[in-house]
Design a protein around this motif. Structure first.
Motif, PDB file in Angstrom:
ATOM      1  N   GLY A 253      58.108  -2.565  63.356  1.00  0.00           N
ATOM      2  CA  GLY A 253      57.645  -1.452  62.467  1.00  0.00           C
ATOM      3  C   GLY A 253      57.750  -1.667  60.932  1.00  0.00           C
ATOM      4  N   VAL A 255      57.702  -4.700  59.326  1.00  0.00           N
ATOM      5  CA  VAL A 255      56.901  -5.608  58.946  1.00  0.00           C
ATOM      6  C   VAL A 255      55.444  -5.113  58.979  1.00  0.00           C
ATOM      7  CG1 VAL A 255      55.627  -7.914  59.758  1.00  0.00           C
ATOM      8  CG2 VAL A 255      58.133  -7.616  59.665  1.00  0.00           C
ATOM      9  N   LYS A 256      54.989  -4.292  59.859  1.00  0.00           N
ATOM     10  CA  LYS A 256      54.010  -3.772  59.744  1.00  0.00           C
ATOM     11  C   LYS A 256      53.837  -2.774  58.565  1.00  0.00           C
ATOM     12  CE  LYS A 256      52.739  -3.455  64.630  1.00  0.00           C
ATOM     13  NZ  LYS A 256      52.935  -2.468  66.095  1.00  0.00           N
ATOM     14  N   THR A 257      54.659  -2.058  58.150  1.00  0.00           N
ATOM     15  CA  THR A 257      54.901  -1.038  57.142  1.00  0.00           C
ATOM     16  C   THR A 257      54.357  -1.981  55.881  1.00  0.00           C
ATOM     17  OG1 THR A 257      56.368   0.246  58.259  1.00  0.00           O
ATOM     18  CG2 THR A 257      55.952   0.487  55.795  1.00  0.00           C
TER      19      THR A 257
ATOM     20  N   THR B 142      54.505   4.527  56.507  1.00  0.00           N
ATOM     21  CA  THR B 142      53.151   3.959  56.050  1.00  0.00           C
ATOM     22  C   THR B 142      52.364   5.149  55.320  1.00  0.00           C
ATOM     23  OG1 THR B 142      52.163   4.413  58.229  1.00  0.00           O
ATOM     24  CG2 THR B 142      52.734   2.213  57.794  1.00  0.00           C
ATOM     25  N   GLY B 226      61.922   1.962  67.800  1.00  0.00           N
ATOM     26  CA  GLY B 226      61.964   1.621  66.427  1.00  0.00           C
ATOM     27  C   GLY B 226      60.751   1.474  65.597  1.00  0.00           C
ATOM     28  N   ASP B 227      59.716   1.101  66.101  1.00  0.00           N
ATOM     29  CA  ASP B 227      58.562   0.881  65.332  1.00  0.00           C
ATOM     30  C   ASP B 227      57.960   2.271  64.915  1.00  0.00           C
ATOM     31  OD1 ASP B 227      58.053   1.057  68.024  1.00  0.00           O
ATOM     32  OD2 ASP B 227      56.224  -0.261  67.828  1.00  0.00           O
ATOM     33  N   PHE B 230      58.424   4.418  61.215  1.00  0.00           N
ATOM     34  CA  PHE B 230      57.865   4.220  59.848  1.00  0.00           C
ATOM     35  C   PHE B 230      56.403   4.746  60.089  1.00  0.00           C
ATOM     36  CE2 PHE B 230      60.552   0.601  60.978  1.00  0.00           C
ATOM     37  CZ  PHE B 230      61.711   0.588  59.957  1.00  0.00           C
TER      38      PHE B 230
END
Lengths: 347, 347
Positions: A253, A255-257, B142, B226-227, B230
């Motif tokens: 998450g 890394v995606k952010t 994000t 977890g992901d 964000f």
């Protein structure tokens, strides 16, 4: 020796359009490799013919690329119990059966994680002395030459100390064999607040690992905190599957952010877009160092056979890495090595 | 109303050289703010005089900047038990005492986390109905306009379902008051593998949170992985402190790893260095969006008083954010709001 890997060719978000070209890519690199593509034989044969029609070694490659028919497919959102009970001729199940029957040395699937774990556990069973399989995978460190392996990444929850001890032994054996490290440094994931030295599980596990270190069973180096994982000082990080999975997903998450903000910043206006073009070789270099595709292929460790789980969304290159991981584990005879080691220290 | 914040001016890796200028920076922005700097009065007065000598509003600022002497300092590596037992006149202890005695509305320290938690817990005690304090902090999403708060980040381990329920209520009250969100969306951190829906703790907590949602006590929206943290879809993420701390430290480690590779890639040769200069406005923009300094200031929630923990390595800007966090919580009277709410739903 010829290595044989069975592949769930229907699994993953993209099925044969990724698995077949990845298989072809890998087979060209290994002269003594045979790949069994499991799934709808019409679809798979058509895909193979389409891809190798123009290839100079077409017939030779084709000889080592076997299609094995399976009439069913486990959907990405299907319940593991249903997949296990009702889809006995699924590409996933048949792929694993081939390992069980000794017709393949290892297998790969990008299918539904829950179904894969349940099916692999049911079909292959755990090794003697291993109570629970675990999911192990590699993560990057700040040393580009060095990766770290972490387990369990989510095969189990509510692990007990003896399970974490078994994970430590298995992770150590795998790392020793594949990364060619004589005494892999094993760390136990913990938190470092000064007055709380770990939870109950950590305290109990510490005792087992400390004893194992005293016996030279494993090279236990003590606690690692979340930020220590990436420092390159430890070869194997052991934790409960709930925590490992949260940590892994949190990394994904984050890394995606970061990628999201980077994309936004570089596409803001014409000037930032020009900067993006200028900086692209450097940005590609950074992305390459951290590319999760390069580390695609988590292993279900502790079973009587090797099962590598590819990310469902893997592209051709990433799925090829997962096949390479299966080849490497099969070539190193990992389940047998774990069986030997576990037999000595856990039985 | 005049707000008064006490500051452990000796705490953190840099002590007064960061805390005093940060205090001056913040006091200039708030006309009705009084700051009490706690520590060695000689050192602190000298530092203040040095910094405000040339300032046009020197005397006015100085009037609202009180030095409160404390003869001892808790070292960054000192054991919490020792700090608590032996250093009763430490800047950390006195800073918290001022909140206890009603002489400050909230306090800030960048000191030793373990000692701060132990001392704050001992001096201030938990609010009625709250069994354990928790550490809560914000994380980026994000959506640049939206942050998410997560707790517990490591105040406790081996939490029970009732503790996580209390964390959910407290996190909800804090977010409601500070972020001005009427019904903050509360998620429970879980892992998503299809056949294992959480560990025992998650299962038990789910039941409590679902009941609380039915009663309109909190706006519980279900599991987050977890992901998902964000994605900006959830306002408060609840978890056990062991897991929260591992997740937080893992994020820190990963960001450092990415920064490491970025630095390496941009300093490789003269061309990449030129690219770095050209790309620097964009890179600064990315860094700004994700700057952990902007989110410096974790709160020890659930105590009879507000204690904000700054990162030990905080620079002036980051420490100023921690003071701002304390001001915001004091202005919103968070402990009283939690007391009211907890009184209604937990007692």
């Amino acid at each position: 020796m010829q290595l044989i890997i069975s592949i769930d060719a229907m699994g993953g978000d993209y099925g044969p359009s990724v698995t077949v070209p990845a298989a072809l890519q890998v087979i060209k690199k290994h002269a003594n490799l045979k790949l069994i593509l499991v799934g709808d034989s019409n679809v798979l044969n058509a895909k193979i013919n389409e891809l190798i029609a123009d290839s100079p070694n077409a017939s030779q490659d084709k000889e080592r690329l076997i299609v094995h028919h399976a009439s069913e497919v486990v959907a990405m959102d299907e319940s593991p119990a249903k997949a296990l009970r009702l889809k006995k001729d699924s590409s996933m199940r048949v792929t694993i059966n081939l390992v069980k029957e000794g017709k393949a040395h290892a297998c790969v699937s990008a299918g539904n994680t829950g179904a894969l774990m349940a099916t692999a556990h049911f079909v292959l069973k755990t090794l003697p002395g291993v109570d629970r399989p675990a999911i192990i995978s590699t993560l990057p460190t700040t040393n580009p030459q060095k990766e770290v392996r972490m387990l369990d990444l989510g095969a189990n929850v509510d692990s007990e100390a003896k399970h974490l001890y078994q994970f430590a032994v298995m992770g150590s054996v795998l790392t020793q064999a594949i990364d060619n490290i004589e005494k892999p440094k094993v760390g136990l994931l913990n938190i470092g607040s000064e007055d709380i030295k770990g939870n109950e599980l950590v305290k109990q596990t510490t005792q087992l690992l400390t004893e194992a270190a005293a016996n030279n069973t494993i090279n236990y180096i003590g606690y690692v905190e979340g930020d220590d994982i990436f420092k390159g000082d430890v070869d194997v990080v052991v934790c409960d599957g709930f925590i490992g999975n949260v940590a892994l997903k949190t990394m994904e998450g984050l890394v995606k952010t970061i990628a999201h903000y980077a994309k936004q910043a570089f596409t803001r206006n014409i000037f930032t877009k020009i900067i993006a073009v200028i900086a692209s070789p450097v940005l590609r270099n950074i992305a390459k160092q951290l590319d999760p595709g390069r580390r695609n292929g988590a292993t279900l460790i502790g079973l009587q056979g090797t099962v590598v789980k590819s990310h469902g969304g893997a592209n051709q290159a990433a799925f090829a890495y997962a096949i390479e991981e299966a080849i490497s584990e099969a070539a190193h005879n990992i389940p047998q090595k774990i069986r030997d080691r576990v037999g000595k220290v856990l039985l």
